[in-house]
Design a protein around this motif. Structure first.
Motif, PDB file in Angstrom:
ATOM      1  N   GLY A 168       0.807  -1.217   0.000  1.00  0.00           N
ATOM      2  CA  GLY A 168       0.000   0.000   0.000  1.00  0.00           C
ATOM      3  C   GLY A 168       0.834   1.257   0.000  1.00  0.00           C
ATOM      4  N   THR A 169       0.170   2.377   0.310  1.00  0.00           N
ATOM      5  CA  THR A 169       0.846   3.674   0.289  1.00  0.00           C
ATOM      6  C   THR A 169       0.552   4.531   1.516  1.00  0.00           C
ATOM      7  OG1 THR A 169      -1.006   4.612  -0.992  1.00  0.00           O
ATOM      8  CG2 THR A 169       0.873   3.775  -2.245  1.00  0.00           C
ATOM      9  N   TYR A 170      -0.270   4.032   2.444  1.00  0.00           N
ATOM     10  CA  TYR A 170      -0.713   4.871   3.560  1.00  0.00           C
ATOM     11  C   TYR A 170       0.448   5.396   4.395  1.00  0.00           C
ATOM     12  CZ  TYR A 170      -3.332   6.493   7.615  1.00  0.00           C
ATOM     13  OH  TYR A 170      -3.842   7.269   8.618  1.00  0.00           O
ATOM     14  N   ARG A 171       1.510   4.612   4.499  1.00  0.00           N
ATOM     15  CA  ARG A 171       2.640   5.009   5.347  1.00  0.00           C
ATOM     16  C   ARG A 171       3.577   6.005   4.657  1.00  0.00           C
ATOM     17  NH1 ARG A 171       3.464   1.271   9.739  1.00  0.00           N
ATOM     18  NH2 ARG A 171       1.875  -0.365   9.717  1.00  0.00           N
ATOM     19  N   THR A 172       3.310   6.320   3.396  1.00  0.00           N
ATOM     20  CA  THR A 172       4.150   7.287   2.666  1.00  0.00           C
ATOM     21  C   THR A 172       3.270   8.353   2.019  1.00  0.00           C
ATOM     22  OG1 THR A 172       4.178   5.686   0.829  1.00  0.00           O
ATOM     23  CG2 THR A 172       6.128   5.776   2.247  1.00  0.00           C
ATOM     24  N   PRO A 173       2.791   9.307   2.808  1.00  0.00           N
ATOM     25  CA  PRO A 173       1.915  10.340   2.264  1.00  0.00           C
ATOM     26  C   PRO A 173       2.660  11.304   1.358  1.00  0.00           C
ATOM     27  CG  PRO A 173       2.484  10.836   4.536  1.00  0.00           C
ATOM     28  CD  PRO A 173       3.017   9.456   4.258  1.00  0.00           C
ATOM     29  N   ASN A 174       1.902  11.929   0.466  1.00  0.00           N
ATOM     30  CA  ASN A 174       2.456  13.038  -0.305  1.00  0.00           C
ATOM     31  C   ASN A 174       2.779  14.197   0.629  1.00  0.00           C
ATOM     32  OD1 ASN A 174       2.405  11.971  -2.931  1.00  0.00           O
ATOM     33  ND2 ASN A 174       0.244  12.465  -3.168  1.00  0.00           N
ATOM     34  N   ALA A 325      -4.089  16.005   3.735  1.00  0.00           N
ATOM     35  CA  ALA A 325      -4.944  15.086   2.973  1.00  0.00           C
ATOM     36  C   ALA A 325      -4.601  15.169   1.492  1.00  0.00           C
ATOM     37  CB  ALA A 325      -6.414  15.412   3.213  1.00  0.00           C
ATOM     38  N   THR A 326      -3.314  15.283   1.197  1.00  0.00           N
ATOM     39  CA  THR A 326      -2.862  15.469  -0.186  1.00  0.00           C
ATOM     40  C   THR A 326      -2.619  14.157  -0.921  1.00  0.00           C
ATOM     41  OG1 THR A 326      -0.554  15.609   0.535  1.00  0.00           O
ATOM     42  CG2 THR A 326      -1.781  17.677   0.376  1.00  0.00           C
ATOM     43  N   GLY A 327      -2.941  13.032  -0.303  1.00  0.00           N
ATOM     44  CA  GLY A 327      -2.772  11.750  -0.974  1.00  0.00           C
ATOM     45  C   GLY A 327      -1.493  11.048  -0.569  1.00  0.00           C
ATOM     46  N   PHE A 328      -1.134  10.023  -1.340  1.00  0.00           N
ATOM     47  CA  PHE A 328      -0.051   9.135  -0.961  1.00  0.00           C
ATOM     48  C   PHE A 328       0.789   8.777  -2.177  1.00  0.00           C
ATOM     49  CE2 PHE A 328      -3.623   8.772   1.829  1.00  0.00           C
ATOM     50  CZ  PHE A 328      -3.060   8.814   3.098  1.00  0.00           C
ATOM     51  N   ARG A 329       1.946   8.213  -1.903  1.00  0.00           N
ATOM     52  CA  ARG A 329       2.856   7.790  -2.964  1.00  0.00           C
ATOM     53  C   ARG A 329       3.501   6.472  -2.564  1.00  0.00           C
ATOM     54  NH1 ARG A 329       7.280  12.560  -2.744  1.00  0.00           N
ATOM     55  NH2 ARG A 329       5.345  13.726  -3.052  1.00  0.00           N
ATOM     56  N   PRO A 330       3.980   5.681  -3.528  1.00  0.00           N
ATOM     57  CA  PRO A 330       4.578   4.388  -3.190  1.00  0.00           C
ATOM     58  C   PRO A 330       5.957   4.533  -2.562  1.00  0.00           C
ATOM     59  CG  PRO A 330       4.774   4.795  -5.544  1.00  0.00           C
ATOM     60  CD  PRO A 330       3.945   5.913  -4.983  1.00  0.00           C
ATOM     61  N   ASN A 331       6.270   3.637  -1.640  1.00  0.00           N
ATOM     62  CA  ASN A 331       7.616   3.551  -1.081  1.00  0.00           C
ATOM     63  C   ASN A 331       8.455   2.707  -2.030  1.00  0.00           C
ATOM     64  OD1 ASN A 331       9.968   3.100   0.304  1.00  0.00           O
ATOM     65  ND2 ASN A 331       9.030   1.916   1.957  1.00  0.00           N
ATOM     66  N   LEU A 332       9.313   3.343  -2.793  1.00  0.00           N
ATOM     67  CA  LEU A 332      10.160   2.639  -3.749  1.00  0.00           C
ATOM     68  C   LEU A 332      11.573   2.413  -3.218  1.00  0.00           C
ATOM     69  CD1 LEU A 332       8.978   4.488  -6.982  1.00  0.00           C
ATOM     70  CD2 LEU A 332       8.210   2.274  -6.098  1.00  0.00           C
ATOM     71  N   ALA A 333      11.904   3.037  -2.097  1.00  0.00           N
ATOM     72  CA  ALA A 333      13.257   2.904  -1.548  1.00  0.00           C
ATOM     73  C   ALA A 333      13.567   1.451  -1.216  1.00  0.00           C
ATOM     74  CB  ALA A 333      13.410   3.775  -0.310  1.00  0.00           C
ATOM     75  N   MET A 334      12.580   0.705  -0.745  1.00  0.00           N
ATOM     76  CA  MET A 334      12.789  -0.687  -0.373  1.00  0.00           C
ATOM     77  C   MET A 334      13.049  -1.577  -1.590  1.00  0.00           C
ATOM     78  SD  MET A 334       8.787  -1.548   0.474  1.00  0.00           S
ATOM     79  CE  MET A 334       8.919  -3.306   0.677  1.00  0.00           C
ATOM     80  N   LEU A 335      12.794  -1.038  -2.787  1.00  0.00           N
ATOM     81  CA  LEU A 335      12.933  -1.824  -4.018  1.00  0.00           C
ATOM     82  C   LEU A 335      14.122  -1.371  -4.863  1.00  0.00           C
ATOM     83  CD1 LEU A 335       9.143  -1.896  -4.995  1.00  0.00           C
ATOM     84  CD2 LEU A 335      10.404  -3.466  -3.499  1.00  0.00           C
ATOM     85  N   ARG A 336      15.081  -0.737  -4.229  1.00  0.00           N
ATOM     86  CA  ARG A 336      16.194  -0.152  -4.974  1.00  0.00           C
ATOM     87  C   ARG A 336      16.984  -1.190  -5.773  1.00  0.00           C
ATOM     88  NH1 ARG A 336      18.816   4.698  -4.857  1.00  0.00           N
ATOM     89  NH2 ARG A 336      21.010   4.724  -5.454  1.00  0.00           N
ATOM     90  N   GLU A 337      17.076  -2.429  -5.282  1.00  0.00           N
ATOM     91  CA  GLU A 337      17.846  -3.461  -5.973  1.00  0.00           C
ATOM     92  C   GLU A 337      16.987  -4.338  -6.893  1.00  0.00           C
ATOM     93  OE1 GLU A 337      21.019  -3.440  -6.086  1.00  0.00           O
ATOM     94  OE2 GLU A 337      21.129  -1.785  -4.659  1.00  0.00           O
ATOM     95  N   ILE A 338      15.738  -3.979  -7.047  1.00  0.00           N
ATOM     96  CA  ILE A 338      14.834  -4.703  -7.941  1.00  0.00           C
ATOM     97  C   ILE A 338      14.723  -3.952  -9.269  1.00  0.00           C
ATOM     98  CG2 ILE A 338      12.406  -5.365  -8.289  1.00  0.00           C
ATOM     99  CD1 ILE A 338      13.913  -7.175  -6.400  1.00  0.00           C
ATOM    100  N   ARG A 339      14.716  -4.687 -10.355  1.00  0.00           N
ATOM    101  CA  ARG A 339      14.585  -4.062 -11.675  1.00  0.00           C
ATOM    102  C   ARG A 339      13.113  -3.754 -11.942  1.00  0.00           C
ATOM    103  NH1 ARG A 339      18.747  -7.654 -15.458  1.00  0.00           N
ATOM    104  NH2 ARG A 339      20.654  -7.118 -14.279  1.00  0.00           N
TER     105      ARG A 339
END
Length: 445
Positions: A168-174, A325-339
């Motif tokens: 999800g994205t709830y833990r990484t708000p805009n 309440a500006t929305g959310f964005r994906p946490n991509l930092a955890m996927l840095r080594e994934i293509r």
């Protein structure tokens, strides 16, 4: 575009045999993934960062969803639960987030096939391939995935044959800033900034009662908070509400009267009426650049001053509290080594992005999609659910359920079923016209 490997999973040999599928996140989509995999006899491990099932939803459990139960229950999960005598909720009733958790998700998580494979308090901090960073190619598809997991007992590593990221994205708000960056001065007033959908009528009442709150954002999460604040103002004199939006109007809140989800249309109509009556003050075309504590240089000052660009100049608004309440964005930092192959605008999977572009599509016009649209250059790694929509605010749970049904079929080697995607969504009015928005499940997307 990267050439993807769509070799059926059963033709891959090797080191992956005997390893489970790792599911990240035990919200509705993660649990539906678990149900679909269990139904097909595929081993898995379900990793949830919170200390309880669907921890993120519990944070806004007081909010009533605008989708009825018939759109909120995964079909495979429903069948598995029915075998236990589970009392299915009335199809047309609208649950709160807490009711969704307690009446559906917890019973689903308690099924022995899922409960035995679930780990709570397990935060996935990184995903990679065993012995391979993202630059190494030879033998990559046969290398197990490596997940680094933080728990109360320390950090450990797990291996898996496939990874399904439903975190999800709830833990990484805009951010509050229109630039995508935090406004200057945020750290100095952080305790006065609430995340989306605070419980203003319940556990957080004292922070808002009799005070002036500025709600920032143009989606349904903002609208829900505005409505609850208006109810609070009816009960407590001196409770003031200001609504700050970037554009000239909040189009996403004003869905069509033809919206099949009438609860969503009602939310917009009620907010519009409160604005028209003067009970909610609107500051439009307001782009926040700086926050400061009220009373320059006074660390004991209790309020916050919000400065933003408006027209050709700067304008400052004072408040006791700000709701982001500006929305959310994906946490991509955890996927840095994934293509990954992500859209450069909304950060959704490249093949999915054209189907969910919020400038074109509404929640009910998104085409069915499954493993093919969600496949990444990293074989057998999938982003699903709200996170698969990146920064687009148009996600509905039914969409995620079809995503994971298709992916589960693919992992089982059932290519025909994986490719046969079908989905009927309720027709809607406008969900979004540009700015990334709300939280996405079926209360505020």
């Amino acid at each position: 575009m990267t050439l993807l490997d769509l070799t059926p999973p059963k033709l891959l040999a090797s080191r992956l045999q005997g390893l489970p599928v790792a599911i990240i996140g035990a919200g509705p989509i993660g649990l539906a993934t678990a149900a679909n995999l269990a139904d097909r006899g595929i081993d898995f491990v379900l990793l949830e960062a919170g200390d309880r099932i669907a921890d993120s939803i519990e944070q806004w459990g007081h909010i009533r969803l605008f989708s009825p139960w018939r759109h909120l229950v995964d079909p495979v999960s429903k069948r598995l639960l029915a075998e236990t005598g589970w009392p299915e909720p009335p199809a047309d009733s609208l649950p709160t987030g807490a009711e969704l958790v307690h009446d559906f998700l917890i019973p689903l998580a308690d099924l022995p096939a899922i409960a035995a494979r679930t780990r709570l308090g397990a935060t996935v901090t990184d995903v990679s391939r065993e012995g391979m960073d993202r630059t190494r190619t030879k033998g990559r598809a046969q290398a197990p995935f490596l997940l680094r997991v933080a728990t109360a007992d320390g950090v450990e590593e797990l291996t898996a044959r496939a990874v399904i990221d439903a975190s999800g994205t709830y833990r990484t708000p805009n951010t509050l800033g229109s630039s995508g960056l935090d406004p200057l001065g945020l750290a100095e007033v952080a305790e006065l900034v609430s995340p989306a959908m605070p419980d203003v009528l319940g556990r957080e009442r004292d922070a808002f009662a009799g005070r002036h709150t500025v709600v920032v954002g143009a989606g349904h999460s903002a609208a829900n908070t505005l409505l609850n604040l208006a109810d609070l103002a009816d009960e407590v004199p001196g409770t003031r509400i200001t609504w700050a939006i970037r554009n000239i109007q909040a189009v996403r809140v004003s869905t069509s009267p033809d919206d099949e989800l009438q609860a969503r249309a009602s939310i917009g109509a009620r907010v519009v009426a409160l604005v028209a009556s003067g009970r909610i003050e609107v500051i439009d075309r307001f782009e926040i650049v700086r926050l400061a504590r009220a009373g320059a240089g006074d660390p004991e000052a209790s309020g916050v001053r919000i400065t933003g660009r408006r027209g050709d100049g700067l304008e400052t608004v004072g408040a006791d509290r700000v709701v982001n309440a500006t929305g959310f964005r994906p946490n991509l930092a955890m996927l840095r080594e994934i293509r990954l192959e992500l859209d450069e605008i909304v950060e959704a999977p490249k093949r999915l992005a054209p189907l969910i572009d919020p400038n074109v599509h509404t929640c009910g016009t998104v085409e069915p999609h499954g493993f093919a649209e969600l496949t990444q250059p990293e074989r057998d790694f999938f982003i699903v659910g709200m996170k698969s929509y990146g920064r687009a605010p148009t996600f509905l749970l039914a969409t995620g359920y079809e995503q994971v049904r298709s992916i589960s079929a693919w992992l089982a080697g059932d290519t025909a079923s994986a490719r046969n995607v079908a989905l009927t969504l309720p027709a809607t009015g406008v969900c979004s016209t540009g700015a990334p928005g709300a939280s996405g499940s079926n209360c505020c997307s």
